[in-house]
Design a protein around this motif. Structure first.
Motif, short mmCIF file in Angstrom:
data_model
loop_
_atom_site.label_atom_id
_atom_site.label_comp_id
_atom_site.label_asym_id
_atom_site.label_seq_id
_atom_site.Cartn_x
_atom_site.Cartn_y
_atom_site.Cartn_z
N MET A 1 1.11 6.89 -6.94
CA MET A 1 2.30 6.07 -6.76
C MET A 1 3.56 6.92 -6.90
SD MET A 1 1.70 2.69 -6.57
CE MET A 1 0.40 1.53 -6.87
N GLY A 2 4.64 6.37 -6.46
CA GLY A 2 5.90 7.04 -6.69
C GLY A 2 6.26 8.06 -5.63
N ILE A 3 5.35 8.33 -4.74
CA ILE A 3 5.69 9.25 -3.68
C ILE A 3 6.69 8.59 -2.74
CG2 ILE A 3 4.77 10.52 -1.70
CD1 ILE A 3 2.11 10.56 -3.34
N LEU A 4 6.51 7.30 -2.59
CA LEU A 4 7.36 6.54 -1.70
C LEU A 4 8.10 5.49 -2.49
CD1 LEU A 4 4.83 5.53 1.02
CD2 LEU A 4 6.22 7.55 0.99
N SER A 5 9.16 5.04 -1.96
CA SER A 5 9.70 3.78 -2.47
C SER A 5 10.26 3.02 -1.30
CB SER A 5 10.79 4.05 -3.50
OG SER A 5 11.85 4.72 -2.87
N TRP A 6 9.93 1.77 -1.24
CA TRP A 6 10.53 0.95 -0.19
C TRP A 6 12.00 0.85 -0.56
CZ3 TRP A 6 6.57 0.73 2.90
CH2 TRP A 6 5.30 0.53 2.39
N THR A 7 12.89 1.08 0.39
CA THR A 7 14.30 1.07 0.04
C THR A 7 14.76 -0.33 -0.28
OG1 THR A 7 14.80 0.95 2.39
CG2 THR A 7 14.91 3.11 1.36
N ASN A 8 14.02 -1.30 0.18
CA ASN A 8 14.37 -2.67 -0.09
C ASN A 8 13.07 -3.42 -0.28
OD1 ASN A 8 16.55 -4.43 -0.34
ND2 ASN A 8 17.43 -3.57 1.55
N ALA B 124 -12.19 5.59 -0.41
CA ALA B 124 -11.09 6.35 0.21
C ALA B 124 -10.05 5.40 0.81
CB ALA B 124 -11.65 7.28 1.29
N LEU B 125 -10.50 4.35 1.46
CA LEU B 125 -9.57 3.40 2.07
C LEU B 125 -8.74 2.69 0.99
CD1 LEU B 125 -8.59 1.85 4.61
CD2 LEU B 125 -10.45 0.23 4.23
N VAL B 126 -9.40 2.28 -0.07
CA VAL B 126 -8.69 1.56 -1.14
C VAL B 126 -7.70 2.48 -1.84
CG1 VAL B 126 -9.00 0.47 -3.40
CG2 VAL B 126 -10.46 -0.19 -1.49
N TRP B 127 -8.11 3.71 -2.11
CA TRP B 127 -7.19 4.64 -2.77
C TRP B 127 -5.98 4.92 -1.88
CZ3 TRP B 127 -10.84 4.19 -6.31
CH2 TRP B 127 -10.60 4.70 -7.59
N THR B 128 -6.21 5.06 -0.58
CA THR B 128 -5.11 5.35 0.34
C THR B 128 -4.09 4.22 0.36
OG1 THR B 128 -6.57 6.69 1.73
CG2 THR B 128 -4.55 5.87 2.75
N LEU B 129 -4.59 2.99 0.53
CA LEU B 129 -3.66 1.86 0.65
C LEU B 129 -2.97 1.54 -0.67
CD1 LEU B 129 -5.51 -0.40 3.19
CD2 LEU B 129 -3.17 0.41 3.38
N THR B 130 -3.70 1.69 -1.77
CA THR B 130 -3.08 1.36 -3.05
C THR B 130 -2.16 2.49 -3.53
OG1 THR B 130 -5.05 2.16 -4.21
CG2 THR B 130 -4.91 -0.21 -3.80
N ASP B 131 -2.09 3.56 -2.77
CA ASP B 131 -1.11 4.59 -3.07
C ASP B 131 0.27 4.18 -2.56
OD1 ASP B 131 -1.45 7.33 -4.29
OD2 ASP B 131 -0.07 7.77 -2.64
N LEU B 132 0.30 3.22 -1.65
CA LEU B 132 1.58 2.72 -1.16
C LEU B 132 2.17 1.81 -2.22
CD1 LEU B 132 0.52 1.82 2.49
CD2 LEU B 132 1.67 3.89 1.71
N PRO B 133 3.49 1.90 -2.45
CA PRO B 133 4.07 1.10 -3.53
C PRO B 133 3.91 -0.38 -3.27
CG PRO B 133 5.77 2.20 -2.22
CD PRO B 133 4.46 2.76 -1.78
#
Lengths: 684, 166
Positions: A1-8, B124-133
């Motif tokens: 986490m934290g690599i990205l942040s949605w700007t909104n 791998a799919l779950v880790w990839t998507l849950t890496d998105l905030p």
């Protein structure tokens, strides 16, 4: 986490914006968003010649002289399919992602003429756009990324597969040449087998790569040439390698079937096989499973171990008795098989049954709520195993019952096995040791609970011949839906993975469903001998729920067996597989917290006793261990896709060792578990 | 008076257009230029992250779709990884709350038998998507339908998957 942040943040009240969004969609073209359909595009179905067929892009559009193809055009689907490529697009977002047969990703973005091929940015003749729910891409750009070149000839356009990439590198005195093709590689060696100069001809691919290439930094290979040949529709490419004297060549390891890798050296010995007279990479991958039932019969008795004796009664094959119409018994056939006898019973629908073994070698099964549609019989089948076979409607009123009775020539193991359209009463081998104990059992389909409770022995002679045909005892009560786990502290449910229409994995002539059943039967024998009650989710090669059923019904049916009986433990036996043959080893899976101690105990014994690689105890959300109420584990014994593990799996000694290890683990767990108040042998 | 009303209406229309532009198209933008995509090594355990450069579309739905497609494609050829069966594509990716719903094509069913591959692929799919905030769970559909597992499969798919499943 934290690599990205949605700007909104996405607004919470999304629903309220839907109306506005619809309005927005109407406004979008007016606002000038680039990926909406440009006015210049015109519908124009196009056809192309491609690898022996005429490919029609029905939804194609003309975009300033260039062909724009729709993401959901069936013609594009065929084009990509032939190349082993696939396309992902969802109208709600802006990316169109194509994966090539050799797993390069090609990324297009609506509204942007730039696209990337394996991360390298290229430029398309026009920006992809959206129209009518489809994304439209430049065919030229897409084809180029997939190593396909549009060639004009006589007013027709030919989409010609190409050798799209050539890579030469030298390392440790070995020069490796990699040719990447749009299609799986097929080649002929043109030069003679012993020649130092290597010439190969690749089928069905043309080339627009530089015809001559000097190779620097290699002592073995100093130049190569690519010569296109054939016709535009049936191209070939001849590749000639100019080598130094004393140079050997060999096939290298390719990363996909679209690659041809050749190795050259005049200093070191090459590890690969010499380049063969011809090669066809597309005809049979290494990972293709070949079903060869004749190769193996794992459940056949072997000389190495005694025949598998029967377990304690715990046998259920058909669903509970229906409340609706009676089932019809349409035929009863005796089929001698050597010393054994199979009695095939065809039934029109689900039926509850109940079998009894009497101490005088008589055995019978009652089918409840069943009507006999075939004449009653009383005869001696052509078998030394059975003295008589009798079939009769013993009760015809509100509770119709059909009885099938056997008089055995000697104490024998008799099994009721579900079969297509009914079931089989299988009279097997001599069974002196087990006869009395098994004969004490009484089973009724659906009434799982009856199996798990202490068994009331049948008295020496349950009536003479006169009352043998009398009305049977009332049907057992309806099954209890679910008992608390451990209600039957001596009961272990074994689940042989897959079965029937579900083969599980298949590799190296081995079939998972057969091996899991073999191991499970061995495990049952060991556990019964140690005083456990055992129930198997299946005892033959069948689906537990129904043939070709859904995964949910099938897996839940397996869980139900254990949950309804209040079993103490649940062990699912599986064999692993993988596309790469290099993977091997033994893994024990758990999911619930309560599973872990059982898993660790079993795995300790597996790891200590088996020669396979120890892959450890791992948590995984597998259905059957998640949805069972009691401690449950799933054992992945070994990889049948791995040659050395497959060799183990062919050995009855190994299968026995697996069963023994699981049984030892169960014993260790039971003796350590504080919940055990009843010793397994109590009451038996 | 009429002119004033027309001006007000025009101003209102402009405000609505601006609002739509901000709220619908801009709000879900991603600041970073790369995302992290995971693949599972052939040992079945080791998850390897790698960085993938994003294209120009940075709205949340596009980025989630992009991440899914990259996870399905797997790493560059030649890297030994547990890979989804060839031809497996994302039919759609939608986000609701903290759950991304990924609809996969039927091709995902074309490699029956192995709990090992199933586990590595979906991990791998779950880790990839849950890496998105904002995404912590992944619901899997196959050809539009919720299935309890793959046919003949092992891994449970009828509840959203999370990193805590492993």
């Amino acid at each position: 986490m934290g690599i990205l942040s949605w700007t909104n943040r996405w607004p919470a009240r999304t629903g309220k914006l839907l109306g506005a969004f619809a309005l927005g969609l109407v406004l979008l073209p007016a606002l000038g968003f680039g990926w909406a359909r440009p006015a210049a595009a015109q519908a124009a179905a196009k056809s192309f010649w491609f690898v022996g067929t005429n490919l029609i892009f029905a939804k194609a559009q003309n975009r300033g002289g260039e062909t724009a193809v729709a993401s959901d055009d069936p013609g594009l689907g065929r084009f990509l399919g032939k190349l082993g490529a696939s396309l992902s697009y969802d109208p709600g977002q802006r990316y169109v992602i194509v994966t090539s047969g050799d797993r390069r990703t090609i990324v297009f973005t609506l509204g942007d003429a730039r696209y990337t091929v394996a991360g390298v940015t290229q430029s398309a003749p026009f920006a992809p756009y959206q129209s009518g729910g489809s994304a439209y891409l430049s065919l030229t750009a897409l084809a180029k990324a997939l190593y396909v070149l549009p060639v004009e000839q006589g007013g027709a356009t030919i989409l010609q597969p190409q050798i799209g990439d050539l890579d030469v590198r030298t390392q440790n005195s070995v020069t490796t040449v990699t040719l990447r093709s749009a299609l799986p590689v097929k080649f002929q060696r043109v030069s003679a087998a012993g020649d130092e100069r290597l010439v190969v001809s690749l089928n069905a691919v043309g080339t627009s790569l530089e015809p001559q290439r000097e190779v620097s930094g290699s002592a073995a290979l100093h130049a190569l040439s690519l010569q296109p040949g054939g016709s535009a529709r049936n191209p070939t490419t001849t590749v000639a390698f100019e080598v130094s004297p004393g140079t050997a060549h060999a096939l290298g390891a390719s990363r996909s079937q679209n690659e041809l890798v050749l190795a050259f050296s005049n200093k070191v010995a090459l590890s690969g096989q010499p380049v063969p007279a011809n090669g066809d990479y597309g005809s049979g991958g290494a990972a293709v499973a070949v079903r060869a039932p004749g190769d193996l019969s794992p459940s056949a008795p072997t000389n190495e171990y005694a025949p598998l004796p029967a377990d304690v009664p715990g046998h259920e094959a058909l669903p509970p008795p229906p409340l609706q119409a009676a089932a019809h018994v349409t035929s009863v056939d005796a089929l001698p098989a050597g010393d054994a006898l199979d009695v095939r019973v065809a039934v029109s629908g689900p039926v509850a049954y109940e079998w009894h073994r009497l101490s005088d070698n008589r055995w019978y099964v009652d089918l409840r709520n069943a009507v006999l549609d075939t004449p009653a019989r009383d005869d001696q089948p052509r078998s030394t195993a059975v003295l008589s076979l009798r079939v009769k409607q013993i009760s015809a009123d509100a509770d119709p019952v059909v009885r099938i009775a056997l008089t055995l020539a000697s104490p024998r193991h008799v099994d009721v096995e579900p079969a297509a359209g009914g079931f089989t009463v299988a009279v097997g081998e001599n069974d002196d040791g087990e006869a009395q104990r098994v004969g004490a059992g009484r089973i009724a389909s659906g009434a799982v609970i009856a199996n798990a409770l202490p068994i009331a022995p049948v008295t020496g002679s349950a009536g003479g011949p006169s009352d043998f045909w009398s009305k049977p005892t009332p049907a057992p009560p309806a099954p209890i839906a679910r008992l608390a786990p451990g209600t039957n502290p001596r009961l272990i449910v074994i689940d042989p993975g897959h079965g029937g229409s579900d083969f599980g994995a298949e590799h190296n002539g081995l079939i998972e469903k057969d091996l899991t059943l073999d191991i499970s039967k061995r495990l049952r024998t060991l556990l019964v001998a140690r005083g456990w009650q055992v129930k198997m989710t299946r005892e033959t090669d069948v689906d537990v729920f129904a043939p070709n059923d859904s995964a949910h019904d099938e897996l839940q049916a397996r869980c139900d067996v254990a949950n309804q009986a209040g079993a103490r433990m649940f062990v699912s036996v599986h064999i692993n597989s993988f596309t790469s043959a290099s993977l091997n080893g033994t893994t024990t899976y758990y999911y619930k917290g309560a599973d872990l101690a059982l898993g660790e105990a079993i795995h300790r014994h597996l790891a200590a006793n088996l020669k396979t690689i120890d892959r450890g105890v791992r948590k995984e959300n597998f259905y059957v261990i998640h949805h069972t109420d009691m401690p449950a584990v799933l054992v992945e014994t070994a990889f049948l896709s791995n040659p050395s593990d497959a060799a183990y799996l062919r050995s009855p000694a190994f299968l026995q060792q697996v069963a023994l290890s699981i049984a030892d683990g169960i014993g260790e767990y039971a003796s350590n578990s504080p919940q055990v108040n009843v010793s397994p042998s109590d009451g038996l | 008076m009429k002119a004033l009303r027309a001006v007000l209406l025009l101003a209102l229309a402009a405000a609505i257009a601006y609002f739509l532009y901000r709220q619908i198209l801009q709000p879900k933008r991603v600041a970073a230029d790369t995302i992290t995509v995971y693949y599972c090594k052939a040992d079945g355990e080791t998850l390897v992250p790698w960085k993938v450069t994003l294209g120009p579309a940075r709205d949340r739905k596009s980025v989630a779709f992009y991440a899914t497609a990259q996870a399905l494609a797997g790493p560059v050829p030649g890297v030994e990884a547990i890979r989804f069966p060839q031809g497996t594509i994302a039919r759609s990716v939608t986000i609701a709350g903290d759950t991304a719903t990924v609809d996969l094509s039927k091709d995902v069913e074309s490699q029956p038998g192995g709990s090992f591959a199933e586990s590595g692929e979906f991990k791998a799919l779950v880790w990839t998507l849950t890496d998105l905030p904002g995404i912590s769970k992944v619901r899997v559909l196959i050809a539009g339908a919720a299935l309890p597992t793959l046919p003949g499969g092992h891994l449970e798919l009828d509840e959203p998957l999370a990193r805590s499943n492993w």
